[in-house]
Design a protein around this motif. Structure first.
Motif, mmCIF file in Angstrom:
data_model
loop_
_atom_site.group_PDB
_atom_site.id
_atom_site.type_symbol
_atom_site.label_atom_id
_atom_site.label_comp_id
_atom_site.label_asym_id
_atom_site.label_seq_id
_atom_site.Cartn_x
_atom_site.Cartn_y
_atom_site.Cartn_z
ATOM 1 N N LEU A 39 0.866 -1.007 -0.118
ATOM 2 C CA LEU A 39 0.057 0.252 -0.212
ATOM 3 C C LEU A 39 0.954 0.857 -0.061
ATOM 4 C CD1 LEU A 39 -3.202 -0.719 2.321
ATOM 5 C CD2 LEU A 39 -3.631 -0.132 0.078
ATOM 6 N N ASP A 40 1.864 1.946 -1.474
ATOM 7 C CA ASP A 40 2.653 2.561 -1.566
ATOM 8 C C ASP A 40 1.666 4.380 -0.560
ATOM 9 O OD1 ASP A 40 4.016 1.155 -2.484
ATOM 10 O OD2 ASP A 40 3.945 1.813 -4.164
ATOM 11 N N GLY A 41 2.426 4.524 0.170
ATOM 12 C CA GLY A 41 1.665 6.529 0.881
ATOM 13 C C GLY A 41 1.334 5.860 2.118
ATOM 14 N N ALA A 42 0.348 4.698 2.194
ATOM 15 C CA ALA A 42 0.143 4.623 3.676
ATOM 16 C C ALA A 42 1.155 4.498 4.460
ATOM 17 C CB ALA A 42 -0.832 3.530 3.716
ATOM 18 N N THR A 43 0.267 4.283 5.656
ATOM 19 C CA THR A 43 1.725 4.221 6.994
ATOM 20 C C THR A 43 1.314 2.884 7.822
ATOM 21 O OG1 THR A 43 2.586 5.999 7.601
ATOM 22 C CG2 THR A 43 2.896 4.513 8.740
ATOM 23 N N PRO A 44 1.367 2.104 8.102
ATOM 24 C CA PRO A 44 1.322 0.822 8.780
ATOM 25 C C PRO A 44 2.048 0.595 9.977
ATOM 26 C CG PRO A 44 2.348 -0.536 6.760
ATOM 27 C CD PRO A 44 2.688 1.319 6.952
ATOM 28 N N VAL A 45 0.502 0.635 10.882
ATOM 29 C CA VAL A 45 0.918 0.400 12.373
ATOM 30 C C VAL A 45 0.441 -0.601 13.184
ATOM 31 C CG1 VAL A 45 0.220 3.426 12.655
ATOM 32 C CG2 VAL A 45 -1.671 1.311 12.924
ATOM 33 N N THR A 46 1.457 -0.520 14.753
ATOM 34 C CA THR A 46 0.626 -2.206 14.472
ATOM 35 C C THR A 46 -0.334 -2.361 15.913
ATOM 36 O OG1 THR A 46 2.581 -1.211 17.140
ATOM 37 C CG2 THR A 46 3.011 -2.183 14.404
ATOM 38 N N SER A 47 -0.756 -1.411 16.264
ATOM 39 C CA SER A 47 -2.451 -1.935 17.366
ATOM 40 C C SER A 47 -3.354 -0.402 15.983
ATOM 41 C CB SER A 47 -2.175 -1.390 18.168
ATOM 42 O OG SER A 47 -2.024 -0.036 18.617
#
Length: 291
Positions: A39-47
């Protein structure tokens, strides 16, 4: 806007892509971590809590159980940081929609129900039709997000559950069209007329509407994979419609018949196919499909 997005199935991923393309800062979370890859441009988060904050949080989860587990049982509405707005775009029950509205009101988090009509390819083009209900000011505040994901936002008043009722009614009408085409094809094939030929005629004349044309083409070609919308999810939606109808004292006899056909299709192994595979039930019943 600073947006958190929870739920990265095929629809969710496509919707995130539209938000990113529109210039929004998007944090994403999914119960299966690998869903955020690519998902280019999106920021994965851990929760989920890291996503459920900012100017708005959007949820696009599969069903009532998933939404309740993440938002309610996960304690997100009690977290120190919460979003200025929760935009629920999942197809859920009317009962849960009402519960969520009350829970959000107690928590002081504005809540909008905004389920969508459209398959993943429409989501990728930003061509969804979005059904929104909730406080008018909050819908207006969410407009930049809704406009990025959809072609038009249809407003249905201040009570969020109304949007979910509209979504379930629409899905009932779609699956009814699929059932009608399946039965009609089985009938004409018993009289020597190919179902594909019947659908070519009718979907270009009397029934030249998107639902008939798109699903008619899939039925004619027996093209049920990959699923744009899984049959087992369609069964869930018809079940939710029947539950809400019973609660309101509204008989839906055809919905009951369609539900039984969907259960039969799932029993025959078609649950993960596109819900247009419901047409296979009529073919089986007529003895013209053996598997």
């Amino acid at each position: 806007m600073d947006v958190g997005f929870i739920g990265l199935g095929r629809m969710g991923r496509a919707m995130v892509g539209r938000l990113v393309a529109a210039g929004h800062n998007v944090r994403v979370w999914n119960r299966s971590p690998g869903a955020a890859e690519g998902l280019d441009g999106a920021t994965p988060v851990t929760s989920a809590a890291e996503a459920f904050r900012g100017d708005a949080a959007i949820t696009m989860l599969a069903d009532d159980a998933a939404l309740r587990a993440v938002i309610v049982e996960g304690g997100l509405l009690d977290a120190p940081e919460r979003p200025d707005l929760h935009l629920s775009m999942s197809t859920i029950s009317v009962a849960l929609a009402r519960d969520l509205a009350a829970i959000h009101e107690r928590a002081g988090v504005p809540y909008i129900a905004a389920p969508v009509f459209g398959r993943p390819d429409a989501a990728e083009r930003g061509a969804l039709n979005i059904v929104a209900a909730g406080p008018e000011a909050e819908i207006a505040r969410a407009a930049p997000l809704l406009d990025a994901m959809g072609a038009k936002t249809w407003r249905f008043g201040s009570e969020p559950a109304r949007a979910n009722a509209v979504k379930l009614a629409g899905n009932f009408m779609l699956i009814s069209a699929i059932e009608a085409m399946g039965e009609a094809c089985a009938f004409t094939e018993a009289h020597g007329v190919a179902g594909a030929d019947l659908l070519d005629l009718l979907t270009n004349t009397l029934f030249a509407a998107p639902a008939y044309k798109n699903y008619g083409a899939m039925i004619a070609a027996q093209r049920f994979e990959p699923a744009g919308f899984a049959l087992k999810l369609g069964a869930k939606d018809v079940r939710l419609a029947l539950q809400a109808a019973e609660a309101a004292g509204v008989p839906m006899p055809f919905a009951s018949a369609v539900r039984d056909g969907l259960i039969e299709a799932i029993a025959q192994g078609d649950g993960d196919k596109d819900w247009s595979a419901l047409a296979r039930v009529s073919a089986r019943r007529s003895g013209r499909l053996k598997s």
